[in-house]
Design a protein around this motif. Structure first.
Motif, PDB file in Angstrom:
ATOM      1  N   LEU A 129     -22.344  40.804   5.284  1.00  0.00           N
ATOM      2  CA  LEU A 129     -21.673  39.995   4.267  1.00  0.00           C
ATOM      3  C   LEU A 129     -20.288  40.547   3.952  1.00  0.00           C
ATOM      4  CD1 LEU A 129     -24.599  39.887   1.699  1.00  0.00           C
ATOM      5  CD2 LEU A 129     -23.835  37.945   3.071  1.00  0.00           C
ATOM      6  N   LYS A 169     -21.258  38.486  -0.802  1.00  0.00           N
ATOM      7  CA  LYS A 169     -22.250  39.273  -1.542  1.00  0.00           C
ATOM      8  C   LYS A 169     -22.278  38.842  -2.995  1.00  0.00           C
ATOM      9  CE  LYS A 169     -22.766  43.025  -4.326  1.00  0.00           C
ATOM     10  NZ  LYS A 169     -22.182  43.185  -5.662  1.00  0.00           N
ATOM     11  N   GLU A 170     -21.103  38.691  -3.602  1.00  0.00           N
ATOM     12  CA  GLU A 170     -21.029  38.298  -5.001  1.00  0.00           C
ATOM     13  C   GLU A 170     -21.563  36.884  -5.217  1.00  0.00           C
ATOM     14  OE1 GLU A 170     -16.936  39.091  -5.944  1.00  0.00           O
ATOM     15  OE2 GLU A 170     -17.310  41.238  -6.134  1.00  0.00           O
ATOM     16  N   THR A 177     -25.728  37.203  -4.746  1.00  0.00           N
ATOM     17  CA  THR A 177     -26.507  38.170  -5.533  1.00  0.00           C
ATOM     18  C   THR A 177     -27.208  37.461  -6.689  1.00  0.00           C
ATOM     19  OG1 THR A 177     -25.052  39.998  -4.949  1.00  0.00           O
ATOM     20  CG2 THR A 177     -26.409  40.265  -6.922  1.00  0.00           C
ATOM     21  N   PRO A 183     -28.691  41.733  -1.765  1.00  0.00           N
ATOM     22  CA  PRO A 183     -27.793  42.487  -0.885  1.00  0.00           C
ATOM     23  C   PRO A 183     -27.812  43.982  -1.226  1.00  0.00           C
ATOM     24  CG  PRO A 183     -26.658  40.599  -1.845  1.00  0.00           C
ATOM     25  CD  PRO A 183     -27.964  40.734  -2.550  1.00  0.00           C
ATOM     26  N   GLN A 212     -26.127  48.013   0.337  1.00  0.00           N
ATOM     27  CA  GLN A 212     -25.118  48.619   1.192  1.00  0.00           C
ATOM     28  C   GLN A 212     -25.774  49.564   2.186  1.00  0.00           C
ATOM     29  OE1 GLN A 212     -22.251  50.055  -1.862  1.00  0.00           O
ATOM     30  NE2 GLN A 212     -20.760  48.996  -0.582  1.00  0.00           N
ATOM     31  N   TRP A 243     -21.973  45.463   3.026  1.00  0.00           N
ATOM     32  CA  TRP A 243     -22.968  44.693   2.278  1.00  0.00           C
ATOM     33  C   TRP A 243     -23.786  43.900   3.275  1.00  0.00           C
ATOM     34  CZ3 TRP A 243     -24.369  45.711  -2.422  1.00  0.00           C
ATOM     35  CH2 TRP A 243     -23.479  46.381  -3.263  1.00  0.00           C
ATOM     36  N   ILE A 252     -27.816  41.760   4.135  1.00  0.00           N
ATOM     37  CA  ILE A 252     -29.102  41.186   3.717  1.00  0.00           C
ATOM     38  C   ILE A 252     -30.028  41.210   4.922  1.00  0.00           C
ATOM     39  CG2 ILE A 252     -28.262  39.769   1.809  1.00  0.00           C
ATOM     40  CD1 ILE A 252     -28.335  37.344   3.712  1.00  0.00           C
TER      41      ILE A 252
END
Length: 72
Positions: free
Chosen positions: A7, A12-13, A16, A28, A30, A36, A38
């Motif tokens: 991602l 990611k933002e 989430t 997600p 790290q 980032w 999944i």
């Protein structure tokens, strides 16, 4: 080799805390390289029409961060 979806920070933002199916949320994390990612399961099981773009994510090898020592 375990594969995961890569991602961008904005992707990611966006996902989430969002549902990818009626009972499951994207989570997600790290990897060791601070990417980032999944899981492939999240990608394959995604039924939410807003996030079907995850099925097009590039797959990379999973490189987990080391677990912290519990008694440091």
């Amino acid at each position: 080799m375990i594969q995961v979806g890569l991602l961008t920070l904005s992707q990611k933002e966006e996902i989430t805390g969002q549902l990818y199916d009626p009972d499951s949320y994207f989570n997600p994390i790290q990897d060791i390289n601070d990417n980032w990612i999944i899981s492939v399961e999240e990608i394959e099981q995604c039924e939410n029409s807003l996030f079907l773009w995850v099925k097009e994510l590039p797959l990379i090898p999973f490189e987990p961060k080391p677990s912290p020592t519990p008694f440091a």
